[in-house]
Design a protein around this motif. Structure first.
Motif, PDB file in Angstrom:
ATOM      1  N   UNK A  26       0.832  -1.193   0.000  1.00  0.00           N
ATOM      2  CA  UNK A  26       0.000   0.000   0.000  1.00  0.00           C
ATOM      3  C   UNK A  26       0.868   1.245   0.000  1.00  0.00           C
ATOM      4  N   UNK A  27       0.345   2.304  -0.589  1.00  0.00           N
ATOM      5  CA  UNK A  27       0.933   3.625  -0.453  1.00  0.00           C
ATOM      6  C   UNK A  27       0.290   4.308   0.748  1.00  0.00           C
ATOM      7  N   UNK A  28       0.791   5.456   1.122  1.00  0.00           N
ATOM      8  CA  UNK A  28       0.253   6.153   2.291  1.00  0.00           C
ATOM      9  C   UNK A  28      -1.190   6.603   2.075  1.00  0.00           C
ATOM     10  N   UNK A  29      -1.568   6.904   0.839  1.00  0.00           N
ATOM     11  CA  UNK A  29      -2.949   7.297   0.562  1.00  0.00           C
ATOM     12  C   UNK A  29      -3.918   6.140   0.779  1.00  0.00           C
ATOM     13  N   UNK A  30      -3.416   4.914   0.783  1.00  0.00           N
ATOM     14  CA  UNK A  30      -4.236   3.731   1.050  1.00  0.00           C
ATOM     15  C   UNK A  30      -4.113   3.278   2.502  1.00  0.00           C
ATOM     16  N   UNK A  31      -2.909   3.379   3.060  1.00  0.00           N
ATOM     17  CA  UNK A  31      -2.646   2.872   4.409  1.00  0.00           C
ATOM     18  C   UNK A  31      -3.263   3.746   5.501  1.00  0.00           C
ATOM     19  N   UNK A  32      -3.094   5.044   5.432  1.00  0.00           N
ATOM     20  CA  UNK A  32      -3.578   5.912   6.506  1.00  0.00           C
ATOM     21  C   UNK A  32      -5.095   5.830   6.700  1.00  0.00           C
ATOM     22  N   UNK A  33      -5.904   5.729   5.642  1.00  0.00           N
ATOM     23  CA  UNK A  33      -7.347   5.537   5.872  1.00  0.00           C
ATOM     24  C   UNK A  33      -7.679   4.217   6.585  1.00  0.00           C
ATOM     25  N   UNK A  34      -6.882   3.177   6.375  1.00  0.00           N
ATOM     26  CA  UNK A  34      -7.081   1.915   7.093  1.00  0.00           C
ATOM     27  C   UNK A  34      -6.887   2.152   8.587  1.00  0.00           C
ATOM     28  N   UNK A  35      -5.836   2.871   8.947  1.00  0.00           N
ATOM     29  CA  UNK A  35      -5.574   3.176  10.358  1.00  0.00           C
ATOM     30  C   UNK A  35      -6.705   4.023  10.931  1.00  0.00           C
ATOM     31  N   UNK A  36      -7.189   4.986  10.164  1.00  0.00           N
ATOM     32  CA  UNK A  36      -8.253   5.881  10.637  1.00  0.00           C
ATOM     33  C   UNK A  36      -9.538   5.119  10.964  1.00  0.00           C
TER      34      UNK A  36
END
Length: 126
Positions: free
Chosen positions: A46-56
């Motif tokens: 994943x890139x950060x645009x995909x990973x950070x929403x998962x964490x959110x």
């Protein structure tokens, strides 16, 4: 080389994961960072645009009252702007080993790659 500066980034990384603080994680990860694992079979990248929403979307371990279990195992430098950190942390029943590659860009240490493996802590499931 600044061991303390890298350790400060890693402390923020742990705080960001424990509280699911994507703003903080957005500061420790380079915008072009890669998140990768093959623990559950095929490569997950994943890139950060995909990973950070998962964490959110996660319920923060802090909200569940989980005891923090995170530690820096090692930090190695390949030069003045390149470091590799091996860290461990737990989120729910999963025990993670992360290999974090950091670069010093524009005077700031940031994680450019997170490659990890996890195992399930059977004791945490009972």
């Amino acid at each position: 080389m600044s061991d303390q500066a890298v350790r400060s980034v890693l402390a923020d990384y742990f705080d960001g994961l424990y509280h699911c603080d994507t703003e903080l994680l957005g500061r420790v990860f380079h915008p072009e960072a890669v998140y990768a694992t093959a623990t559950e079979g095929p490569l997950l990248r994943l890139g950060m645009d995909e990973y950070l929403p998962v964490v959110a979307r996660r319920e923060p371990p802090s909200a569940r009252g989980e005891t923090r279990r995170d530690r820096i195992v090692s930090v190695e430098f390949a030069g003045p702007v390149t470091a590799l950190a091996r860290v461990e942390c737990a989120i729910g029943p999963r025990l993670y080993t992360d290999f974090l590659t950091l670069l010093r860009v524009d005077g700031q240490w940031r994680i450019i790659a997170k490659v990890f493996h996890f195992e399930t802590d059977e004791d945490a499931l009972s």
